[in-house]
Design a protein around this motif. Structure first.
Motif, short mmCIF file in Angstrom:
data_model
loop_
_atom_site.label_atom_id
_atom_site.label_comp_id
_atom_site.label_asym_id
_atom_site.label_seq_id
_atom_site.Cartn_x
_atom_site.Cartn_y
_atom_site.Cartn_z
N ARG A 177 -22.32 2.19 -4.56
CA ARG A 177 -22.22 3.64 -4.71
C ARG A 177 -23.24 4.15 -5.73
NH1 ARG A 177 -16.42 6.09 -5.26
NH2 ARG A 177 -16.56 5.72 -3.02
N LYS A 178 -23.40 3.42 -6.84
CA LYS A 178 -24.35 3.86 -7.86
C LYS A 178 -25.77 3.92 -7.31
CE LYS A 178 -22.29 2.38 -12.28
NZ LYS A 178 -22.45 1.41 -13.39
N LYS A 203 -16.16 6.14 0.43
CA LYS A 203 -15.75 7.40 1.04
C LYS A 203 -16.74 8.52 0.71
CE LYS A 203 -10.86 6.16 0.72
NZ LYS A 203 -9.53 6.51 0.13
N ILE A 204 -17.04 9.30 1.72
CA ILE A 204 -18.11 10.28 1.57
C ILE A 204 -17.73 11.38 0.59
CG2 ILE A 204 -17.49 11.87 3.46
CD1 ILE A 204 -20.55 11.62 4.26
N ASP A 205 -16.43 11.77 0.51
CA ASP A 205 -16.05 12.80 -0.45
C ASP A 205 -16.13 12.29 -1.88
OD1 ASP A 205 -13.95 11.08 0.11
OD2 ASP A 205 -12.40 12.59 -0.22
N ALA A 208 -19.82 12.12 -2.81
CA ALA A 208 -20.34 13.44 -3.20
C ALA A 208 -19.91 13.79 -4.62
CB ALA A 208 -19.85 14.50 -2.21
N GLU A 209 -18.66 13.51 -4.95
CA GLU A 209 -18.17 13.80 -6.30
C GLU A 209 -18.91 12.99 -7.36
OE1 GLU A 209 -13.93 13.77 -8.80
OE2 GLU A 209 -13.98 13.27 -6.67
N SER A 210 -19.29 11.75 -7.01
CA SER A 210 -19.98 10.89 -7.98
C SER A 210 -21.37 11.39 -8.34
CB SER A 210 -20.08 9.46 -7.42
OG SER A 210 -21.05 9.38 -6.38
N LYS A 220 -26.91 17.26 1.77
CA LYS A 220 -25.81 17.59 2.66
C LYS A 220 -25.15 16.30 3.15
CE LYS A 220 -27.80 22.04 3.91
NZ LYS A 220 -26.80 22.82 3.15
N PHE A 221 -23.92 16.45 3.63
CA PHE A 221 -23.09 15.29 3.98
C PHE A 221 -22.53 15.46 5.39
CE2 PHE A 221 -23.06 15.96 -0.53
CZ PHE A 221 -23.17 14.70 -1.08
#
Length: 495
Positions: A177-178, A203-205, A208-210, A220-221
């Motif tokens: 993720r990083k 998880k895509i949400d 996005a938060e990260s 965009k996602f």
């Protein structure tokens, strides 16, 4: 033309700059020496008798000890030398700083100023998959977008495929993720589509938060399981991104904004004589301009780490460097692997004997500047100057880590050659002229003449000009060939 080089006055070996045959006579420091063996270019010759257990000294430091008596004029390599290195150590902070030999020339390059104040040297549109399952769809999306839109006014479109994003736990999941988040936020991307599947543990949400505060008009996602026609929907999002990115223009930016990663691969006996010290000279130059460089490949600091530790700006940075080294050694120990299983067969063929030999050459890419910070894997740059970054020596993994830290490009020195390129421009700098001649489509700059008649000041002037051209938009050879890859560090289980 030079035939030999003694790197440091304390050395008891000399480096051959051409192939020699047994029986030839060489003269070093006024002494005539008859060679007892054939010696290939880049390899070492003993200048004195060395007893069994005696130090082999190169770069002014021990690179190993003799496993048998070595006679003056004898070939010195893996058959009669082994490492002196141990395991995890305690270290003492003995600060020593040097003044950099460069003045600020107030140079500029033409980059893209982003909304958050960062600067990019490319203006590309990227698809970043959250999971390897959508790699193929991402490629399809780009193909169909290009066919429909025929995009102009941008530097390119790429998908950075990888195998991860699911079936990972602990640090592996965090690292994935990083790194992907760092890529999505990189200023070389004018816009990014983060493409998910929908059932992955990345998880895509949460992804996005990260990212924290990001430009929603440019990043965009989309989760492919949540739409009926993922290609059409993705193309619609890319059109929105493209409308923004295609309006961007380059502007003059101070060279102090440039961030450059320092990396080597396929080293040979000339790496520590030509390309690596030239890159170190450039690193010092860029830092003198207010810029930033980042040195990584922690296992290739083993044996030369105290040189870097003594250059740490504070005791806090020194402590972080100690952890950088010892934590990586512990990683080897925990997996029951030898810490010093290095150099590689190609390194040895090129004349590198032990890890100390390799490390003392490798760390020259950091020049003589003060170490201002130490970054964890996946951490982004905070401080201008010379930084150290936690990453293995693997070419793709460490170059990806340099880009993820925020470096705009990587200077990649090599004595054997390699065609790969990361998601940021990866300039190949050859240690010898033969490689540059044989692989001109791989090599971006030839440092080989530094072992012949070119001065380091001349080499620096040429290299700075090349780097500014790359920053201005000139493509590195791997970009011309379309070689753009990422690799993420993995240490744990796969579910």
């Amino acid at each position: 033309m030079k035939e030999l080089i003694k790197i440091n006055s304390r050395d008891n070996v000399v480096i051959a700059l051409r192939n020699f045959t047994a029986g030839e006579t060489i003269t070093v420091d006024g002494n005539s020496i008859t060679l007892l063996n054939d010696v290939e270019k880049g390899h070492k010759i003993a200048l004195t008798d060395i007893p069994e257990g005696g130090d082999i000294t190169k770069y002014g430091y021990p690179i190993g000890k003799a496993t048998q008596p070595i006679k003056v004029g004898e070939y010195v390599h893996v058959h009669n030398v082994r490492t002196k290195l141990g395991e995890v150590f305690d270290y003492t902070y003995n600060p020593h700083f040097s003044e950099l030999p460069h003045e600020n020339k107030h140079l500029t390059f033409n980059g893209y100023r982003r909304k958050n104040g960062e600067v990019g040297i490319r203006n590309e549109i990227w698809i970043v998959p959250t999971v390897g399952c959508v790699n193929g769809i991402a490629e399809q999306i780009i193909r169909e977008f290009k066919a429909e839109v025929n995009p102009t006014g941008i530097d390119g479109m790429e998908v950075f495929k990888h195998n991860y994003g699911c079936s990972q736990l602990g640090d592996d999941h965090v690292n994935t993720r990083k790194i992907l988040g760092d890529i999505a936020m990189h200023p070389n991307a004018g816009g990014v589509l983060v493409l998910g599947l929908g059932c992955e543990n990345n998880k895509i949400d949460e992804f996005a938060e990260s990212l924290g505060d990001y430009d929603k008009s440019r990043i965009k996602f989309m989760s492919t399981q949540k739409v009926q026609d993922e290609v059409a929907d993705a193309i619609a999002l890319l059109k929105e991104i493209y409308a923004e990115v295609s309006q961007d223009v380059r502007e003059a930016v101070p060279l102090s904004e440039l961030k450059v990663g320092l990396k080597c691969g396929g080293s040979d006996g000339l790496s520590g004589i030509t390309a690596n010290p030239l890159v170190g000279y450039f690193s010092d130059f860029l830092i003198s301009q207010g810029g930033t460089t980042t040195l990584t490949e922690v296992p290739e600091m083993f044996g030369a780490e105290t040189i870097l530790m003594d250059r740490c700006i504070t005791e806090e940075v020194f402590d972080k460097t100690v952890h950088l080294i010892n934590d990586f050694k512990q990683y080897f120990i925990d997996l029951k692997q030898p810490i010093y299983e290095n150099p590689s067969p190609g390194n040895k063929a090129g004349g590198i004997t032990t890890l100390e030999d390799k490390s003392l050459g490798c760390t020259q890419k950091g020049g003589i500047a003060t170490v201002v910070d130490v970054l964890k894997y996946g951490e982004r740059l905070h401080t201008k100057g010379l930084n150290l970054l936690s990453s293995p020596g693997n070419d793709l993994v460490s170059t990806t880590a340099l880009g993820a830290s925020g470096c705009h490009m990587v200077l990649f020195t090599t004595g054997r050659g390699t065609p790969f390129g990361s998601f940021i421009p990866t300039l190949k700098i050859s240690t010898n002229s033969e490689l540059a001649k044989n692989k001109p489509h791989w090599i971006d700059y030839n440092a080989g003449p530094l072992s012949e008649d070119k001065t380091f000041d001349e080499g620096l002037e040429e290299l700075v000009a090349k780097i500014i051209r790359i920053a201005n938009g000139e493509k590195a050879n791997h970009e011309k060939a379309g070689f753009r890859e990422i690799a993420i560090f993995k240490s744990g289980v796969t579910l």
